[in-house]
Write a protein that holds these residues in place. Structure first.
Motif, PDB file in Angstrom:
ATOM      1  N   LYS A 200       0.812  -1.215   0.000  1.00 55.60           N
ATOM      2  CA  LYS A 200       0.000   0.000   0.000  1.00 55.60           C
ATOM      3  C   LYS A 200       0.850   1.272   0.000  1.00 55.60           C
ATOM      4  O   LYS A 200       0.548   2.233  -0.706  1.00 55.60           O
ATOM      5  N   ALA A 201       1.933   1.308   0.747  1.00 46.98           N
ATOM      6  CA  ALA A 201       2.782   2.504   0.837  1.00 46.98           C
ATOM      7  C   ALA A 201       3.418   2.874  -0.500  1.00 46.98           C
ATOM      8  O   ALA A 201       3.787   4.026  -0.704  1.00 46.98           O
ATOM      9  N   PHE A 202       3.538   1.926  -1.409  1.00 45.65           N
ATOM     10  CA  PHE A 202       4.180   2.173  -2.698  1.00 45.65           C
ATOM     11  C   PHE A 202       3.203   2.655  -3.776  1.00 45.65           C
ATOM     12  O   PHE A 202       3.613   2.989  -4.876  1.00 45.65           O
TER      13      PHE A 202
ATOM     14  N   ALA B 132      15.082   5.214  -1.978  1.00 48.46           N
ATOM     15  CA  ALA B 132      13.946   6.028  -1.556  1.00 48.46           C
ATOM     16  C   ALA B 132      13.401   6.833  -2.726  1.00 48.46           C
ATOM     17  O   ALA B 132      14.071   6.993  -3.746  1.00 48.46           O
ATOM     18  N   TRP B 133      12.200   7.336  -2.547  1.00 45.65           N
ATOM     19  CA  TRP B 133      11.568   8.204  -3.534  1.00 45.65           C
ATOM     20  C   TRP B 133      11.081   9.456  -2.833  1.00 45.65           C
ATOM     21  O   TRP B 133      10.557   9.405  -1.730  1.00 45.65           O
ATOM     22  N   GLY B 134      11.268  10.585  -3.476  1.00 46.12           N
ATOM     23  CA  GLY B 134      10.832  11.863  -2.931  1.00 46.12           C
ATOM     24  C   GLY B 134      11.803  12.942  -3.351  1.00 46.12           C
ATOM     25  O   GLY B 134      12.540  12.790  -4.317  1.00 46.12           O
ATOM     26  N   ASP B 135      11.812  14.021  -2.603  1.00 43.22           N
ATOM     27  CA  ASP B 135      12.675  15.146  -2.936  1.00 43.22           C
ATOM     28  C   ASP B 135      14.012  15.116  -2.214  1.00 43.22           C
ATOM     29  O   ASP B 135      14.802  16.038  -2.335  1.00 43.22           O
ATOM     30  N   GLY B 136      14.269  14.086  -1.434  1.00 46.52           N
ATOM     31  CA  GLY B 136      15.568  13.931  -0.797  1.00 46.52           C
ATOM     32  C   GLY B 136      15.718  14.615   0.544  1.00 46.52           C
ATOM     33  O   GLY B 136      16.782  14.574   1.130  1.00 46.52           O
ATOM     34  N   ASP B 137      14.670  15.238   1.055  1.00 41.56           N
ATOM     35  CA  ASP B 137      14.736  15.881   2.360  1.00 41.56           C
ATOM     36  C   ASP B 137      13.861  15.074   3.318  1.00 41.56           C
ATOM     37  O   ASP B 137      12.644  15.200   3.326  1.00 41.56           O
TER      38      ASP B 137
ATOM     39  N   PRO C 256       7.722  13.185   2.842  1.00 42.32           N
ATOM     40  CA  PRO C 256       7.377  11.833   3.275  1.00 42.32           C
ATOM     41  C   PRO C 256       7.874  10.805   2.264  1.00 42.32           C
ATOM     42  O   PRO C 256       7.172  10.419   1.341  1.00 42.32           O
ATOM     43  N   THR C 257       9.114  10.401   2.379  1.00 45.03           N
ATOM     44  CA  THR C 257       9.704   9.488   1.404  1.00 45.03           C
ATOM     45  C   THR C 257       9.179   8.074   1.571  1.00 45.03           C
ATOM     46  O   THR C 257       8.720   7.675   2.633  1.00 45.03           O
ATOM     47  N   ILE C 258       9.284   7.337   0.517  1.00 42.51           N
ATOM     48  CA  ILE C 258       9.018   5.915   0.503  1.00 42.51           C
ATOM     49  C   ILE C 258      10.387   5.278   0.377  1.00 42.51           C
ATOM     50  O   ILE C 258      11.176   5.662  -0.486  1.00 42.51           O
ATOM     51  N   ASP C 259      10.698   4.338   1.243  1.00 40.00           N
ATOM     52  CA  ASP C 259      12.015   3.715   1.104  1.00 40.00           C
ATOM     53  C   ASP C 259      11.944   2.229   1.380  1.00 40.00           C
ATOM     54  O   ASP C 259      11.000   1.732   1.982  1.00 40.00           O
TER      55      ASP C 259
ATOM     56  N   VAL D 271      13.651   8.773  -7.657  1.00 40.53           N
ATOM     57  CA  VAL D 271      14.364   7.758  -6.878  1.00 40.53           C
ATOM     58  C   VAL D 271      15.770   8.247  -6.525  1.00 40.53           C
ATOM     59  O   VAL D 271      16.412   8.948  -7.307  1.00 40.53           O
ATOM     60  N   TYR D 272      16.225   7.908  -5.345  1.00 38.58           N
ATOM     61  CA  TYR D 272      17.577   8.266  -4.901  1.00 38.58           C
ATOM     62  C   TYR D 272      18.020   7.279  -3.824  1.00 38.58           C
ATOM     63  O   TYR D 272      17.228   6.480  -3.332  1.00 38.58           O
ATOM     64  N   LEU D 273      19.293   7.326  -3.472  1.00 36.45           N
ATOM     65  CA  LEU D 273      19.824   6.486  -2.401  1.00 36.45           C
ATOM     66  C   LEU D 273      19.789   7.259  -1.091  1.00 36.45           C
ATOM     67  O   LEU D 273      20.021   8.464  -1.058  1.00 36.45           O
ATOM     68  N   GLN D 274      19.539   6.540  -0.034  1.00 36.61           N
ATOM     69  CA  GLN D 274      19.432   7.133   1.292  1.00 36.61           C
ATOM     70  C   GLN D 274      20.202   6.247   2.271  1.00 36.61           C
ATOM     71  O   GLN D 274      20.476   5.097   1.972  1.00 36.61           O
ATOM     72  N   TYR D 275      20.506   6.767   3.434  1.00 36.51           N
ATOM     73  CA  TYR D 275      21.195   6.018   4.487  1.00 36.51           C
ATOM     74  C   TYR D 275      22.503   5.408   3.994  1.00 36.51           C
ATOM     75  O   TYR D 275      22.751   4.221   4.117  1.00 36.51           O
TER      76      TYR D 275
END
Length: 90
Positions: A38-40, A62-67, A72-75, A52-56
């Motif tokens: 559901k979150a996706f 993750a997806w979002g604006d990177g902040d 509210p990113t999805i990861d 899409v970008y890398l996080q942690y």
């Protein structure tokens, strides 16, 4: 110990290509997650999927604006053992 991702790019048809620091490169079909988690669902919007970008430090996609504080990113964990391996550079 998990291998860190160093690059991720969005591809057509809800796929992502991920490169790892050990030389492995895979293509992962995110559509299966969009259809079953559901979150996706927000990623059905192709404009959002392109974010899409890398996080942690490369251990999460993750997806979002990177902040992480205002967006509210999805990861999810980087799909090292999943997807189609397309390249291995040793």
């Amino acid at each position: 110990m998990r291998t860190r991702a160093i690059k991720v790019i969005p591809l057509a048809n809800y796929h992502i290509q991920v490169w790892y620091e050990d030389g492995r490169c895979v293509i992962y079909n995110v559509k299966q997650d969009i259809d079953h988690i559901k979150a996706f669902k927000a990623l059905e919007d192709k404009e959002q999927f392109q974010k899409v970008y890398l996080q942690y430090n490369g251990y999460s996609v993750a997806w979002g604006d990177g902040d992480e504080f205002s967006d509210p990113t999805i990861d999810c964990e980087v799909p090292y053992d999943e997807g189609e391996q397309v390249l291995w550079v040793s």
